[in-house]
Scaffold this motif. Structure first.
Motif, PDB file in Angstrom:
ATOM      1  N   LYS A 199      -9.389 -66.785   1.304  1.00  0.00           N
ATOM      2  CA  LYS A 199      -9.367 -66.207   2.658  1.00  0.00           C
ATOM      3  C   LYS A 199      -8.315 -65.101   2.765  1.00  0.00           C
ATOM      4  N   VAL A 200      -7.151 -65.352   2.199  1.00  0.00           N
ATOM      5  CA  VAL A 200      -6.090 -64.342   2.247  1.00  0.00           C
ATOM      6  C   VAL A 200      -6.497 -63.112   1.436  1.00  0.00           C
ATOM      7  N   PHE A 201      -7.130 -63.340   0.294  1.00  0.00           N
ATOM      8  CA  PHE A 201      -7.608 -62.227  -0.540  1.00  0.00           C
ATOM      9  C   PHE A 201      -8.589 -61.352   0.247  1.00  0.00           C
ATOM     10  N   VAL A 202      -9.520 -61.997   0.928  1.00  0.00           N
ATOM     11  CA  VAL A 202     -10.495 -61.249   1.726  1.00  0.00           C
ATOM     12  C   VAL A 202      -9.778 -60.531   2.876  1.00  0.00           C
ATOM     13  N   ASP A 203      -8.806 -61.203   3.495  1.00  0.00           N
ATOM     14  CA  ASP A 203      -8.058 -60.599   4.606  1.00  0.00           C
ATOM     15  C   ASP A 203      -7.356 -59.314   4.167  1.00  0.00           C
ATOM     16  N   THR A 204      -6.798 -59.308   2.973  1.00  0.00           N
ATOM     17  CA  THR A 204      -6.114 -58.095   2.500  1.00  0.00           C
ATOM     18  C   THR A 204      -7.105 -56.950   2.331  1.00  0.00           C
ATOM     19  N   ALA A 205      -8.316 -57.272   1.864  1.00  0.00           N
ATOM     20  CA  ALA A 205      -9.328 -56.231   1.685  1.00  0.00           C
ATOM     21  C   ALA A 205      -9.765 -55.657   3.029  1.00  0.00           C
ATOM     22  N   TYR A 206      -9.878 -56.507   4.032  1.00  0.00           N
ATOM     23  CA  TYR A 206     -10.316 -56.056   5.362  1.00  0.00           C
ATOM     24  C   TYR A 206      -9.206 -55.280   6.089  1.00  0.00           C
ATOM     25  N   SER A 207      -7.968 -55.780   5.992  1.00  0.00           N
ATOM     26  CA  SER A 207      -6.882 -55.221   6.797  1.00  0.00           C
ATOM     27  C   SER A 207      -6.082 -54.156   6.074  1.00  0.00           C
TER      28      SER A 207
ATOM     29  N   ARG B 133       4.079 -67.765  -0.385  1.00  0.00           N
ATOM     30  CA  ARG B 133       4.350 -68.319  -1.717  1.00  0.00           C
ATOM     31  C   ARG B 133       3.215 -69.209  -2.195  1.00  0.00           C
ATOM     32  N   ASP B 134       2.628 -69.948  -1.270  1.00  0.00           N
ATOM     33  CA  ASP B 134       1.601 -70.919  -1.646  1.00  0.00           C
ATOM     34  C   ASP B 134       0.377 -70.262  -2.274  1.00  0.00           C
ATOM     35  N   VAL B 135       0.092 -69.042  -1.876  1.00  0.00           N
ATOM     36  CA  VAL B 135      -1.134 -68.399  -2.367  1.00  0.00           C
ATOM     37  C   VAL B 135      -0.835 -67.190  -3.238  1.00  0.00           C
ATOM     38  N   PHE B 136       0.430 -66.874  -3.461  1.00  0.00           N
ATOM     39  CA  PHE B 136       0.771 -65.652  -4.207  1.00  0.00           C
ATOM     40  C   PHE B 136       0.116 -65.627  -5.582  1.00  0.00           C
ATOM     41  N   ARG B 137       0.231 -66.733  -6.320  1.00  0.00           N
ATOM     42  CA  ARG B 137      -0.302 -66.751  -7.691  1.00  0.00           C
ATOM     43  C   ARG B 137      -1.802 -66.500  -7.698  1.00  0.00           C
ATOM     44  N   ASP B 138      -2.533 -67.199  -6.830  1.00  0.00           N
ATOM     45  CA  ASP B 138      -3.988 -67.038  -6.796  1.00  0.00           C
ATOM     46  C   ASP B 138      -4.391 -65.631  -6.365  1.00  0.00           C
ATOM     47  N   VAL B 139      -3.730 -65.107  -5.353  1.00  0.00           N
ATOM     48  CA  VAL B 139      -4.080 -63.768  -4.867  1.00  0.00           C
ATOM     49  C   VAL B 139      -3.767 -62.728  -5.939  1.00  0.00           C
ATOM     50  N   ASN B 140      -2.632 -62.868  -6.597  1.00  0.00           N
ATOM     51  CA  ASN B 140      -2.256 -61.935  -7.656  1.00  0.00           C
ATOM     52  C   ASN B 140      -3.270 -61.976  -8.799  1.00  0.00           C
ATOM     53  N   LYS B 141      -3.731 -63.185  -9.159  1.00  0.00           N
ATOM     54  CA  LYS B 141      -4.718 -63.296 -10.228  1.00  0.00           C
ATOM     55  C   LYS B 141      -6.059 -62.703  -9.801  1.00  0.00           C
ATOM     56  N   MET B 142      -6.487 -62.980  -8.561  1.00  0.00           N
ATOM     57  CA  MET B 142      -7.742 -62.401  -8.080  1.00  0.00           C
ATOM     58  C   MET B 142      -7.678 -60.881  -8.074  1.00  0.00           C
ATOM     59  N   ALA B 143      -6.529 -60.332  -7.687  1.00  0.00           N
ATOM     60  CA  ALA B 143      -6.368 -58.873  -7.691  1.00  0.00           C
ATOM     61  C   ALA B 143      -6.564 -58.318  -9.089  1.00  0.00           C
ATOM     62  N   ASN B 144      -6.066 -59.032 -10.110  1.00  0.00           N
ATOM     63  CA  ASN B 144      -6.220 -58.569 -11.485  1.00  0.00           C
ATOM     64  C   ASN B 144      -7.636 -58.772 -12.001  1.00  0.00           C
ATOM     65  N   VAL B 145      -8.208 -59.952 -11.727  1.00  0.00           N
ATOM     66  CA  VAL B 145      -9.562 -60.251 -12.212  1.00  0.00           C
ATOM     67  C   VAL B 145     -10.572 -59.261 -11.641  1.00  0.00           C
ATOM     68  N   PHE B 146     -10.437 -58.952 -10.345  1.00  0.00           N
ATOM     69  CA  PHE B 146     -11.398 -58.075  -9.688  1.00  0.00           C
ATOM     70  C   PHE B 146     -10.922 -56.615  -9.630  1.00  0.00           C
ATOM     71  N   GLU B 147      -9.851 -56.334 -10.373  1.00  0.00           N
ATOM     72  CA  GLU B 147      -9.344 -54.966 -10.531  1.00  0.00           C
ATOM     73  C   GLU B 147      -9.097 -54.275  -9.188  1.00  0.00           C
ATOM     74  N   MET B 148      -8.481 -55.002  -8.277  1.00  0.00           N
ATOM     75  CA  MET B 148      -8.109 -54.459  -6.974  1.00  0.00           C
ATOM     76  C   MET B 148      -6.719 -53.827  -7.132  1.00  0.00           C
TER      77      MET B 148
END
Length: 582
Positions: free
Chosen positions: A70-78, A86-101
């Motif tokens: 949800k946070v990953f999608v929120d960053t793309a929208y906003s 902190r709780d989601v930093f690792r996942d969001v950072n990895k998603m950014a790399n995997v999806f080349e954002m």
């Protein structure tokens, strides 16, 4: 033509709740998250490819929490990162790399730096968080910038001693890369590592054993420097190690460590982690080479001939029974940490996994395992499973099993993106492996122009063999010419290189060991440099027809001569895939 949109951009958070606007389904293990494919595509070339060219309407993101997605999608929208905690930093950072954002990769680096700058006191949970996140990005995403920030903060606060004492309490659970970072953090203060480890040993019963992690840390630390700086305590440390040694082999290791401490080497204070070539920087977010396809790209060749089966991914990641594998008869799970082994055996030979596993279980293993470390060993597992199915049906004298080959359901290029696996050397293009189908390695290799940036080198043995079993089942040596990239000039007699030899055992197929002793190189055309390391090698065999034999997963059949009759091998050479460390 698609509009020219510059991200980050504020597309409007109010669209997040629109049931008609959000046409892309993001599946998590905790439920689904909906998003607009166009907005995500503007931010991510990978999602653009999935939705625009592969016409996918859902993406499985089961390894990430629903909140993180949800946070990953929120960053793309906003176009902002204000909701990244902190709780989601690792996942969001990895998603950014995997999806080349790319813009989000840079912002995550900035957020991490802000967090590091905010730490001004001895707060172990804060220091542990930045060190663990930095280690994760180094291990999984190949970024080194966060490591420098975390180590710099701990060092500048003068808290290395306090941090390492607590952190090394669980040293046995740390991967080798994390142990490398411990060595890097300690720097010239080797005593911080030595004293923490020996204090732990003195609290155990005599002869209770020396943990593998302790051996790895001491083997890779500058013990000469420690001995010179701590002459009063060095002999006491050796005594503690001798008392902890439970057997002759451990005593030999202690003796070897003592000998190493007497020799001044050119090892700097930096750890082995400083010599990895698989590092990226966050100063300017880096992407793949222009000619390299995005994760999930489908090429019309070899493994990547079919579209990515997202249902297969869903089935595999919710499987409750984890796949087991074996190494030298020791059963373990695919989620075990990569703990170093102190020997010179070539590490990819004769592993095992359950041959009754399904393609979906095998896929789950590929997406999570610390043991499947590169795309070649994953491809070998696929072919080994296919060959076994034929072997099993022949043994049961039944009809040939109709099996959906794993490669039809796996896009290896997607896995290479999610696991940050590097492509294979250009010299492997055109090679094939034969299972229930012909598997072409070409899509998994770099182009000739990209070879300079390839993480791997392909080294060919000087000797030809009529078949590989002549070497693997007997006593023999393989000689390789190879000048390590870190050896800029060498005046020793003969050529730089290395020798591999078989180590006979009770199995008919023998282990293979890197020769490191001077006696092994007498009267040989090559000489050895200690920069060459066995753990960076992957041994394989290629015949005259450029057919590669999968040797990595033959552990279950190392003593079964009937199984080896399935292979029709012709004259060829052994080769070594060598991972660069500079």
């Amino acid at each position: 033509m698609a509009p020219n949109v510059t991200v980050p951009m504020n597309f409007g958070r109010h669209l997040l709740t629109s049931p008609t606007h959000n046409n892309l389904l993001l599946n998590t293990s905790e439920g689904e998250v909906r998003a607009n494919s166009v907005i995500l595509s503007f931010n991510s070339p990978v999602i653009s490819h999935m939705t625009g060219e592969l016409h996918m309407t859902s993406v499985d993101m089961l390894e990430f929490s629903k909140n993180a997605v949800k946070v990953f999608v929120d960053t793309a929208y906003s176009g902002t990162t204000e909701n990244i905690s902190r709780d989601v930093f690792r996942d969001v950072n990895k998603m950014a790399n995997v999806f080349e954002m790319n813009w989000l990769i840079g912002r995550c680096g900035e957020l991490f730096k802000e967090l590091v700058d905010s730490i001004i006191s001895d707060n172990y949970p804060d220091l542990l968080f930045i060190f663990e996140e930095a280690a994760y990005t180094f291990e999984m995403l190949k970024h080194k910038e966060l490591v420098s920030l975390a180590i710099g903060k701990i060092s500048n606060l003068g808290l290395k001693k306090q941090f390492l004492e607590k952190y090394l309490e669980n040293a046995e659970r740390l991967s080798t890369k994390k142990l490398d970072l411990v060595i890097e953090l300690a720097g010239n203060e080797v005593d911080l590592i030595v004293h923490s480890l020996t204090n732990q040993l003195t609290s155990h019963a005599q002869g209770s054993g020396i943990p593998v992690s302790t051996q790895y840390l001491l083997d890779n630390s500058n013990m000469y420097l420690y001995r010179e700086s701590n002459k009063d305590t060095f002999e006491k440390v050796v005594t503690i190690l001798e008392e902890a040694a439970p057997d002759l082999q451990s005593m030999k290791w202690v003796l070897h460590l003592h000998k190493k401490s007497l020799i001044k080497t050119d090892r700097s204070a930096s750890s082995p982690a400083m010599h990895h070539s698989d590092l990226k920087t966050l100063d300017v977010p880096e992407v793949r080479h222009n000619n390299a396809p995005a994760p999930g790209t489908v090429q019309n060749d070899g493994y990547a001939t079919s579209t990515f089966n997202m249902t297969q991914i869903t089935d595999s990641l919710v499987t409750s029974d984890p796949l087991h594998f074996q190494n030298d008869g020791v059963a373990t799970t695919s989620f075990d940490l990569d703990v170093a082994q102190r020997n010179n055996y070539i590490p990819n030979l004769y592993h095992s996994f359950d041959m009754k596993t399904s393609p979906s279980q095998l896929l789950r293993w590929f997406t999570t395992s610390c043991s499947v470390t590169n795309v070649l060993i994953a491809a070998e597992a696929v072919v080994t499973l296919e060959i076994y199915k034929v072997y099993d049906s022949l043994n049961r004298h039944g009809p040939k099993i109709s099996m959906c080959t794993v490669s039809d359901d796996i896009t290896f290029l997607f896995l290479m993106g999610t696991r940050s696996w590097s492509r294979l050397p250009h010299s492997l293009r055109g090679m094939v492996m034969l299972g229930q189908k012909v598997h072409n390695l070409t899509p998994l290799c770099v182009t000739e122009e990209e070879q300079y940036h390839c993480r791997y080198l392909d080294i060919e043995c000087m000797i030809w063999f009529e078949n590989p079993w002549m070497f693997l089942s007997g006593r023999g040596k393989l000689t390789f010419y190879f000048q390590h990239p870190r050896i800029k000039s060498c005046h020793a007699p003969g050529q730089c290189g290395f020798i591999l030899k078989t180590v006979p055992g009770k199995e008919c197929m023998h282990k293979v060991e890197l020769c490191t002793a001077e006696d092994d190189y007498r009267l040989e055309p090559v000489h050895y440099h200690p920069e060459i390391r066995a753990e960076r090698m992957h041994l394989f065999y290629v015949d005259d027809f450029r057919t590669m034999l999968p040797l990595s997963w033959q552990g279950s059949f190392s003593n079964d001569p009937n199984y080896w009759k399935l292979f029709r091998c012709s004259r060829g050479r052994f080769r070594t895939l060598y991972e660069k460390d500079t």
